[in-house]
Design an enzyme around this catalytic site. Structure first.
Site, mmCIF file in Angstrom:
data_model
loop_
_atom_site.group_PDB
_atom_site.id
_atom_site.type_symbol
_atom_site.label_atom_id
_atom_site.label_comp_id
_atom_site.label_asym_id
_atom_site.label_seq_id
_atom_site.Cartn_x
_atom_site.Cartn_y
_atom_site.Cartn_z
ATOM 1 N N SER A 258 0.858 -1.187 0.000
ATOM 2 C CA SER A 258 0.000 0.000 0.000
ATOM 3 C C SER A 258 0.898 1.242 0.000
ATOM 4 O O SER A 258 0.789 2.106 0.852
ATOM 5 C CB SER A 258 -0.948 -0.006 1.208
ATOM 6 O OG SER A 258 -0.250 0.214 2.417
ATOM 7 N N HIS B 203 -4.108 -5.072 3.008
ATOM 8 C CA HIS B 203 -3.235 -6.149 3.484
ATOM 9 C C HIS B 203 -3.970 -7.461 3.726
ATOM 10 O O HIS B 203 -3.368 -8.445 4.141
ATOM 11 C CB HIS B 203 -2.519 -5.727 4.766
ATOM 12 C CG HIS B 203 -1.432 -4.714 4.509
ATOM 13 N ND1 HIS B 203 -0.704 -4.136 5.509
ATOM 14 C CD2 HIS B 203 -0.952 -4.201 3.351
ATOM 15 C CE1 HIS B 203 0.170 -3.292 4.981
ATOM 16 N NE2 HIS B 203 0.033 -3.314 3.683
ATOM 17 N N GLN C 76 -6.408 -0.463 7.966
ATOM 18 C CA GLN C 76 -5.371 -1.442 7.623
ATOM 19 C C GLN C 76 -4.751 -2.188 8.807
ATOM 20 O O GLN C 76 -4.538 -3.390 8.731
ATOM 21 C CB GLN C 76 -4.279 -0.728 6.826
ATOM 22 C CG GLN C 76 -3.212 -1.627 6.239
ATOM 23 C CD GLN C 76 -2.244 -0.857 5.348
ATOM 24 O OE1 GLN C 76 -2.547 -0.534 4.220
ATOM 25 N NE2 GLN C 76 -1.081 -0.539 5.875
ATOM 26 N N GLU C 77 -4.450 -1.462 9.891
ATOM 27 C CA GLU C 77 -3.685 -2.142 10.944
ATOM 28 C C GLU C 77 -4.105 -1.779 12.361
ATOM 29 O O GLU C 77 -4.229 -0.608 12.709
ATOM 30 C CB GLU C 77 -2.191 -1.799 10.797
ATOM 31 C CG GLU C 77 -1.619 -2.318 9.491
ATOM 32 C CD GLU C 77 -0.260 -1.721 9.150
ATOM 33 O OE1 GLU C 77 0.254 -0.919 9.941
ATOM 34 O OE2 GLU C 77 0.248 -2.060 8.077
ATOM 35 N N GLU D 192 1.080 -9.383 6.845
ATOM 36 C CA GLU D 192 2.094 -9.052 7.845
ATOM 37 C C GLU D 192 2.128 -10.045 8.990
ATOM 38 O O GLU D 192 2.742 -9.798 10.026
ATOM 39 C CB GLU D 192 1.842 -7.637 8.371
ATOM 40 C CG GLU D 192 1.850 -6.622 7.248
ATOM 41 C CD GLU D 192 1.714 -5.185 7.718
ATOM 42 O OE1 GLU D 192 1.212 -4.962 8.819
ATOM 43 O OE2 GLU D 192 2.128 -4.291 6.969
ATOM 44 N N ASP E 39 -2.988 2.046 12.496
ATOM 45 C CA ASP E 39 -2.638 2.618 11.196
ATOM 46 C C ASP E 39 -3.764 2.334 10.225
ATOM 47 O O ASP E 39 -3.770 1.309 9.557
ATOM 48 C CB ASP E 39 -1.327 2.019 10.669
ATOM 49 C CG ASP E 39 -1.012 2.527 9.251
ATOM 50 O OD1 ASP E 39 -1.698 3.474 8.791
ATOM 51 O OD2 ASP E 39 -0.099 1.977 8.611
ATOM 52 N N GLU F 93 -1.381 6.418 13.213
ATOM 53 C CA GLU F 93 -0.633 6.678 11.974
ATOM 54 C C GLU F 93 -1.584 6.838 10.790
ATOM 55 O O GLU F 93 -2.611 6.155 10.719
ATOM 56 C CB GLU F 93 0.287 5.455 11.766
ATOM 57 C CG GLU F 93 1.099 5.436 10.508
ATOM 58 C CD GLU F 93 1.820 4.082 10.355
ATOM 59 O OE1 GLU F 93 2.108 3.417 11.371
ATOM 60 O OE2 GLU F 93 2.076 3.694 9.204
ATOM 61 N N ASP G 190 3.081 8.677 7.781
ATOM 62 C CA ASP G 190 3.730 7.647 6.960
ATOM 63 C C ASP G 190 3.616 8.072 5.491
ATOM 64 O O ASP G 190 4.537 8.675 4.936
ATOM 65 C CB ASP G 190 3.073 6.284 7.232
ATOM 66 C CG ASP G 190 3.553 5.200 6.280
ATOM 67 O OD1 ASP G 190 4.573 5.402 5.606
ATOM 68 O OD2 ASP G 190 2.914 4.130 6.190
ATOM 69 N N LYS H 165 10.735 4.125 6.306
ATOM 70 C CA LYS H 165 10.970 2.911 5.526
ATOM 71 C C LYS H 165 12.041 3.247 4.507
ATOM 72 O O LYS H 165 11.857 4.174 3.696
ATOM 73 C CB LYS H 165 9.689 2.492 4.801
ATOM 74 C CG LYS H 165 8.508 2.185 5.707
ATOM 75 C CD LYS H 165 7.214 2.158 4.899
ATOM 76 C CE LYS H 165 6.000 1.846 5.739
ATOM 77 N NZ LYS H 165 4.741 2.255 5.062
ATOM 78 N N HIS I 54 8.759 -2.247 8.788
ATOM 79 C CA HIS I 54 8.752 -3.261 7.717
ATOM 80 C C HIS I 54 7.850 -2.777 6.575
ATOM 81 O O HIS I 54 7.165 -1.765 6.718
ATOM 82 C CB HIS I 54 8.233 -4.596 8.271
ATOM 83 C CG HIS I 54 6.771 -4.585 8.675
ATOM 84 N ND1 HIS I 54 6.090 -5.694 9.114
ATOM 85 C CD2 HIS I 54 5.856 -3.574 8.704
ATOM 86 C CE1 HIS I 54 4.833 -5.383 9.376
ATOM 87 N NE2 HIS I 54 4.674 -4.103 9.146
ATOM 88 N N ARG I 55 7.795 -3.524 5.470
ATOM 89 C CA ARG I 55 6.801 -3.277 4.429
ATOM 90 C C ARG I 55 5.762 -4.384 4.499
ATOM 91 O O ARG I 55 6.070 -5.534 4.810
ATOM 92 C CB ARG I 55 7.432 -3.284 3.024
ATOM 93 C CG ARG I 55 8.410 -2.191 2.713
ATOM 94 C CD ARG I 55 7.932 -0.775 2.868
ATOM 95 N NE ARG I 55 6.654 -0.378 2.345
ATOM 96 C CZ ARG I 55 6.452 0.752 1.648
ATOM 97 N NH1 ARG I 55 7.465 1.537 1.325
ATOM 98 N NH2 ARG I 55 5.236 1.102 1.269
ATOM 99 N N LYS J 104 8.258 -1.250 13.859
ATOM 100 C CA LYS J 104 6.929 -1.750 13.529
ATOM 101 C C LYS J 104 7.089 -2.972 12.634
ATOM 102 O O LYS J 104 7.549 -2.852 11.488
ATOM 103 C CB LYS J 104 6.148 -0.643 12.814
ATOM 104 C CG LYS J 104 4.803 -1.086 12.288
ATOM 105 C CD LYS J 104 4.067 0.088 11.660
ATOM 106 C CE LYS J 104 3.016 -0.405 10.698
ATOM 107 N NZ LYS J 104 2.307 0.708 10.046
HETATM 108 P P1 PGA Z 1 2.909 -0.974 3.215
HETATM 109 O O1 PGA Z 1 2.202 -0.981 4.642
HETATM 110 O O2 PGA Z 1 4.259 -1.523 3.358
HETATM 111 O O3 PGA Z 1 1.991 -1.837 2.402
HETATM 112 O O4 PGA Z 1 2.912 0.457 2.756
HETATM 113 C C1 PGA Z 1 2.783 -0.602 5.838
HETATM 114 C C2 PGA Z 1 2.235 0.695 6.341
HETATM 115 O O5 PGA Z 1 1.358 1.321 5.729
HETATM 116 O O6 PGA Z 1 2.685 1.162 7.378
HETATM 117 ZN ZN ZN Z 2 1.369 3.093 7.367
#
Ligand code: PGA
Ligand code: ZN
Length: 433
Positions: free
Chosen positions: A43, A161, A169-170, A211, A249, A292, A319, A344, A372-373, A396
């Site tokens: 993403s 994800h 997402q998270e 993840e 996130d 985030e 991010d 990242k 991480h990704r 993370k």
């Molecule tokens: P991505 O997700 O690596 O798919 O961008 C991680 C995040 O959004 O923090």
């Molecule tokens: Zn993010």
């Protein structure tokens, strides 16, 4: 000179999401070697550095990386061979100049980053230093006082994800209560295992997403996972907020449509103001410690409002808004968009620029979180050494699957190695050291 670069060689490899990625290997005259394998974002933010893909539909559905591999072997290698590997800034500058575009579109940020970190790893080996220590010295960062990062573990995932989970997402747990990395990791993993039991008892699916987090499809709302996390924390014998905080996130740019945020799960569309209100309520109700990407990656106007509304209680993390880019971070700092940046390496595409971003954050009292990704991690653990080098607040990383746990294993190894020379961030993660 022993640390002169003798050879640079790249190859295409596979990443965790079965998408191709690439690895560069650097050999010095002395025989020291360094390798780095680049991760791939599922993403990715629209402002990230350019990832050069082949686009040849006959291979890996267009996602091959042979062009980037060739750029390393044919264009970058001849440029750098003979240079001193410990001249990291010059090495990165040369590649960036050869590329000549703002976003590394010609050579590909994937190509440049692979070489950038592989060179640094070779130089560290040549000097016989752990990689985190080498980074500190090479960039003139402080050489005493290591503060090891806390874990930030994605335990329920949705959005891009996972399939048919939440819109956001998270949902993460951030263990902060103990004064050792090993113990904080243990608490987090125990809660993750307890969460599995909690989900099973409720008849929810416990298969994992990109993840290594759970991604059940029968969740009622986008808020449900938070209460599940709290239930798991308590059942594991820990105190929410004290031992383990909640981190979120939503990666909300991914659900931005026609000026609104589309929550398909709840059949709702929210404006930026309504999103801010939603997170304000959640911050009052739950022990959320970091939040985030809760607004769109170009919504410079509303980020400061979110930060003003809850930034004191919750660290607001950028991010996709800042994409590890010093220019975007500068703007975010000046306009008070938050107080922490997700970092990242492959969002910006070189080690030097990543360090520049981390230093800019620290000078302005912003926390760094090295990440991480999602979709395409590799087994490389350099991100952990980076986090230790710059005294990040958190790493993370997901709590299961080899490409994730290797990061925690590396962090625990560093803790053992540093012994009394290091303390942990623990609850003081917002105090920048
Ligand atoms: P991505 O997700 O690596 O798919 O961008 C991680 C995040 O959004 O923090
Ligand atoms: Zn993010």
């Amino acid at each position: 000179m022993g640390d002169a670069i003798k050879l640079i060689k790249a190859r295409e490899i596979l990443s965790s999401g079965s998408t191709p990625s690439l690895e560069a290997k650097v050999e010095l005259e002395s025989g020291a070697t360094g390798k780095f394998s680049v991760p791939y974002g599922a993403s990715a933010g629209i402002h990230e550095a350019f990832v050069l893909l082949d686009g040849d539909k006959r291979r890996f559905l267009g996602k091959g990386m042979l062009k980037a591999v060739e750029n390393i072997n044919v264009k970058i290698a001849p440029l750098l061979v003979g240079m001193s590997a410990s001249n990291q800034k010059d090495i990165d500058r040369k590649m960036i100049e050869l590329d000549g575009t703002e976003n590394k579109e010609k050579l590909g940020a994937n190509a440049i980053l692979a070489v950038s970190v592989a060179v640094a790893r070779a130089a560290a080996e040549e000097q016989g230093k752990p990689f985190y220590q080498y980074i500190r010295e090479a960039f003139g960062l402080r050489t005493v006082d290591y503060r090891l990062p806390n874990p930030m573990m994605v335990v329920i995932e949705g959005g891009k994800h996972a399939d048919q989970s939440t819109d956001f997402q998270e949902y993460m747990i951030s263990p902060i209560g103990k004064d050792s990395v090993k113990e904080n990791v243990r608490m987090g993993i125990e809660v993750y295992l307890m969460l599995k039991r909690v989900l099973k008892e409720k008849g929810l699916n416990v298969n994992v997403g990109n993840e290594g987090a759970f991604a059940p499809n029968g969740l009622e709302t986008n808020e449900t996972p938070i209460s599940l996390l709290i239930e798991a924390i308590e059942k594991a014998g820990y105190k929410p907020g004290e031992d383990i905080g909640i981190s979120l996130d939503p990666a909300i740019s991914e659900i931005f449509e026609n000026g609104k945020y589309k929550l398909a799960k709840e059949g709702k569309s929210l404006s930026s103001e309504e999103v801010i209100e939603l997170f304000k309520q959640w911050a009052e109700k739950y022990p959320i410690i970091t939040l985030e990407d809760a607004l769109h990656e170009d919504d410079w106007e509303n980020w400061p409002k979110l930060n003003a509304a809850i930034g004191e209680k919750v660290a607001i993390v950028t991010d996709d808004l800042t994409v590890t880019n010093p220019k975007r971070l500068k703007r975010a700092i000046e306009t008070k968009c938050g107080s922490a940046i997700l970092v990242k390496l492959n969002q910006i595409g070189s080690l030097s620029e990543t360090i520049e971003t981390c230093m800019l954050a620290r000078e302005n009292n912003w926390m760094t979180i090295i990440s991480h990704r999602g979709g395409g991690e590799t087994n490389d653990t350099s991100m952990v050494d980076l986090a230790v080098a710059v005294n990040s607040g958190f790493i993370k990383v997901g709590p299961s699957r080899g490409e994730r746990v290797c990061k925690y294993n590396r962090l625990m190894e560093i803790e053992l190695e540093l012994g009394k020379k290091a303390t942990v961030q623990g609850k003081n993660f917002r105090k920048i050291a």
